[in-house]
Design an enzyme around this catalytic site. Sequence first.
Site, PDB file in Angstrom:
ATOM      1  N   GLY A  11       7.516  -0.536  -0.548  1.00  0.00           N
ATOM      2  CA  GLY A  11       8.354  -1.609   0.015  1.00  0.00           C
ATOM      3  C   GLY A  11       7.669  -2.594   0.478  1.00  0.00           C
ATOM      4  O   GLY A  11       6.436  -2.534   0.984  1.00  0.00           O
ATOM      5  N   VAL A  24      -9.229 -10.842   0.710  1.00  0.00           N
ATOM      6  CA  VAL A  24     -10.137 -11.739  -0.034  1.00  0.00           C
ATOM      7  C   VAL A  24     -10.950 -12.545   0.596  1.00  0.00           C
ATOM      8  O   VAL A  24     -12.093 -12.612   0.024  1.00  0.00           O
ATOM      9  CB  VAL A  24      -9.092 -12.609  -1.012  1.00  0.00           C
ATOM     10  CG1 VAL A  24      -9.613 -13.608  -1.814  1.00  0.00           C
ATOM     11  CG2 VAL A  24      -8.024 -11.837  -1.924  1.00  0.00           C
ATOM     12  N   ARG A  25     -10.751 -13.048   1.609  1.00  0.00           N
ATOM     13  CA  ARG A  25     -11.726 -14.209   2.464  1.00  0.00           C
ATOM     14  C   ARG A  25     -12.697 -13.379   2.878  1.00  0.00           C
ATOM     15  O   ARG A  25     -14.083 -13.728   2.710  1.00  0.00           O
ATOM     16  CB  ARG A  25     -10.895 -15.020   3.142  1.00  0.00           C
ATOM     17  CG  ARG A  25      -9.930 -15.958   2.299  1.00  0.00           C
ATOM     18  CD  ARG A  25      -9.776 -17.511   3.057  1.00  0.00           C
ATOM     19  NE  ARG A  25      -9.160 -18.271   2.033  1.00  0.00           N
ATOM     20  CZ  ARG A  25      -8.292 -19.013   2.445  1.00  0.00           C
ATOM     21  NH1 ARG A  25      -8.115 -19.426   3.390  1.00  0.00           N
ATOM     22  NH2 ARG A  25      -7.518 -19.671   1.600  1.00  0.00           N
ATOM     23  N   ARG A  72       7.101   0.496  -7.503  1.00  0.00           N
ATOM     24  CA  ARG A  72       7.062   1.900  -7.302  1.00  0.00           C
ATOM     25  C   ARG A  72       6.599   2.408  -8.708  1.00  0.00           C
ATOM     26  O   ARG A  72       7.290   1.911  -9.811  1.00  0.00           O
ATOM     27  CB  ARG A  72       8.472   2.253  -6.775  1.00  0.00           C
ATOM     28  CG  ARG A  72       8.517   1.996  -5.293  1.00  0.00           C
ATOM     29  CD  ARG A  72       9.635   2.757  -4.602  1.00  0.00           C
ATOM     30  NE  ARG A  72       9.521   2.531  -3.010  1.00  0.00           N
ATOM     31  CZ  ARG A  72       9.969   1.839  -2.542  1.00  0.00           C
ATOM     32  NH1 ARG A  72      10.856   1.059  -2.889  1.00  0.00           N
ATOM     33  NH2 ARG A  72       9.642   1.486  -1.083  1.00  0.00           N
ATOM     34  N   CYS A  73       5.876   3.479  -8.884  1.00  0.00           N
ATOM     35  CA  CYS A  73       5.345   3.980 -10.086  1.00  0.00           C
ATOM     36  C   CYS A  73       5.096   5.446 -10.120  1.00  0.00           C
ATOM     37  O   CYS A  73       4.313   5.940  -9.554  1.00  0.00           O
ATOM     38  CB  CYS A  73       4.007   3.113 -10.400  1.00  0.00           C
ATOM     39  SG  CYS A  73       3.083   3.752 -11.646  1.00  0.00           S
ATOM     40  N   ASP A 103       3.525   4.978   3.546  1.00  0.00           N
ATOM     41  CA  ASP A 103       2.797   6.403   3.282  1.00  0.00           C
ATOM     42  C   ASP A 103       2.789   6.821   1.986  1.00  0.00           C
ATOM     43  O   ASP A 103       1.675   7.591   1.489  1.00  0.00           O
ATOM     44  CB  ASP A 103       3.433   7.622   4.248  1.00  0.00           C
ATOM     45  CG  ASP A 103       4.854   7.614   4.132  1.00  0.00           C
ATOM     46  OD1 ASP A 103       5.625   6.874   3.211  1.00  0.00           O
ATOM     47  OD2 ASP A 103       5.410   8.383   4.834  1.00  0.00           O
ATOM     48  N   THR A 125       4.616  -1.676   6.475  1.00  0.00           N
ATOM     49  CA  THR A 125       6.043  -1.243   6.181  1.00  0.00           C
ATOM     50  C   THR A 125       6.642  -1.761   7.414  1.00  0.00           C
ATOM     51  O   THR A 125       6.145  -1.709   8.432  1.00  0.00           O
ATOM     52  CB  THR A 125       5.905   0.467   5.903  1.00  0.00           C
ATOM     53  OG1 THR A 125       7.123   0.484   6.198  1.00  0.00           O
ATOM     54  CG2 THR A 125       4.918   0.964   6.963  1.00  0.00           C
ATOM     55  N   ASP A 129       6.386   3.530  10.440  1.00  0.00           N
ATOM     56  CA  ASP A 129       6.452   5.244  10.453  1.00  0.00           C
ATOM     57  C   ASP A 129       4.813   5.995  10.002  1.00  0.00           C
ATOM     58  O   ASP A 129       4.961   6.820   9.248  1.00  0.00           O
ATOM     59  CB  ASP A 129       7.459   5.584   9.617  1.00  0.00           C
ATOM     60  CG  ASP A 129       7.255   5.150   8.094  1.00  0.00           C
ATOM     61  OD1 ASP A 129       6.506   4.276   7.765  1.00  0.00           O
ATOM     62  OD2 ASP A 129       8.057   5.515   7.244  1.00  0.00           O
ATOM     63  N   ARG A 171      14.428   5.198   7.206  1.00  0.00           N
ATOM     64  CA  ARG A 171      14.982   6.464   6.636  1.00  0.00           C
ATOM     65  C   ARG A 171      14.521   7.616   7.573  1.00  0.00           C
ATOM     66  O   ARG A 171      15.438   8.377   7.698  1.00  0.00           O
ATOM     67  CB  ARG A 171      14.459   6.482   5.457  1.00  0.00           C
ATOM     68  CG  ARG A 171      15.283   5.704   4.480  1.00  0.00           C
ATOM     69  CD  ARG A 171      14.767   5.844   2.949  1.00  0.00           C
ATOM     70  NE  ARG A 171      13.430   5.212   3.036  1.00  0.00           N
ATOM     71  CZ  ARG A 171      12.490   5.058   2.342  1.00  0.00           C
ATOM     72  NH1 ARG A 171      12.699   5.857   1.189  1.00  0.00           N
ATOM     73  NH2 ARG A 171      11.319   4.493   2.207  1.00  0.00           N
ATOM     74  N   ILE A 250      17.667  -8.208   4.724  1.00  0.00           N
ATOM     75  CA  ILE A 250      17.251  -9.232   5.375  1.00  0.00           C
ATOM     76  C   ILE A 250      16.091  -8.863   6.538  1.00  0.00           C
ATOM     77  O   ILE A 250      15.225  -9.743   6.581  1.00  0.00           O
ATOM     78  CB  ILE A 250      18.493 -10.107   6.217  1.00  0.00           C
ATOM     79  CG1 ILE A 250      19.113  -9.267   7.241  1.00  0.00           C
ATOM     80  CG2 ILE A 250      19.337 -10.570   5.266  1.00  0.00           C
ATOM     81  CD1 ILE A 250      19.524  -9.972   8.420  1.00  0.00           C
TER      82      ILE A 250
END
Length: 319
Positions: A11, A24-25, A72-73, A103, A125, A129, A171, A250
């Site tokens: 997420g 990156v920097r 998500r994969c 997580d 996130t 959590d 959740r 939102i």
Amino acid sequence: MKKIGVLTSGGDSPGMNAAVRAVVRKAIYHDVEVYGIYQGYAGLISGQIKKMEIGTVGDIVHRGGTILYTARCDEFKTEEGQMKGIEQLRKFGIEGLVVIGGDGSFAGAKKLTEHGFPCVGVPGTIDNDIAGTDFTIGFDTALNTVIDAIDKIRDTATSHERTYVIEVMGRHAGDLALWSGLAGGAETILIPEANFEMDDIVARLIRGHERGKKHSIIVVAEGVGSGVDIGKQIQEATKFETRVSVLGYIQRGGSPTAFDRVLASRLGAKAVELLLEGKGGRAVGIQQNKIVDHDILEVLDKKHTIEEDMYVLSTELSI
Ligand code: ADP
């Protein structure tokens, strides 16, 4: 280490961009090449990998979402998927990876490290959590979005003398509900970590009403159940006009707060430092305003807990 990669996964949360920018920097500052992996582990498997320059991360510190996209994969949960990912990383000469996510994403980073590919997890996130850190990137921004909504709903609740049930995200963790409920002056806060009896809530609302209180705000974490159902039960039992507002997505968007930008910058930079020291399998975090790192396995095994004294305080202040 001369080449590292960075990806965002799971997420999205406000401040992920600030973390990518810091990775990156910080790397370029140390003469290390950085590769952006687009669409999380899905993009890792399919090889959506591009070299990042200082300018690639310009003008993003204040933007919500993630310029690297996220996904998500399920394939990455298999060993075959993980090996495909490592193959892609090796093809580009990448020697270490920063994973920004929750997580689930950390579990993927742990797997890669177990296969001999060093990864560092950066907690991103809105749910707050993750164990081993007081705050995750995005929590503070989401909290402020919720507060803004509660304040606005309170205006209507007061004018119409209604009860409002406000469902917020979370959740498994009640942090967002607990902090926003306390900051927003909610009468009742329902979180998955604490048991509650509907009869007690109803009795409390009726007591408040008898005392002259004409409106109430109840904040519910989504992990407790549907705000709509809870609202129905309350209206039936109290006979007070009750409305429900499910805040939804939102909460995930918007420009990150200064707190989240600073946190993301510090955590992203720390992740690079660890990789440059040759340390993989770590998760970075903030504890008592110090940037820390823990074994990613420990972080995944432990459960994040709420501040119980805050929960007690919220009930004391909403008598
Ligand atoms: P979050 O990181 O926000 O908790 P998810 O739980 O959806 O989000 O996890 C994001 C991605 O991390 C998953 O889609 C999957 O690719 C990868 N992932 C989750 N769990 C595992 C696991 N046990 N092993 C390997 N990869 C995982």
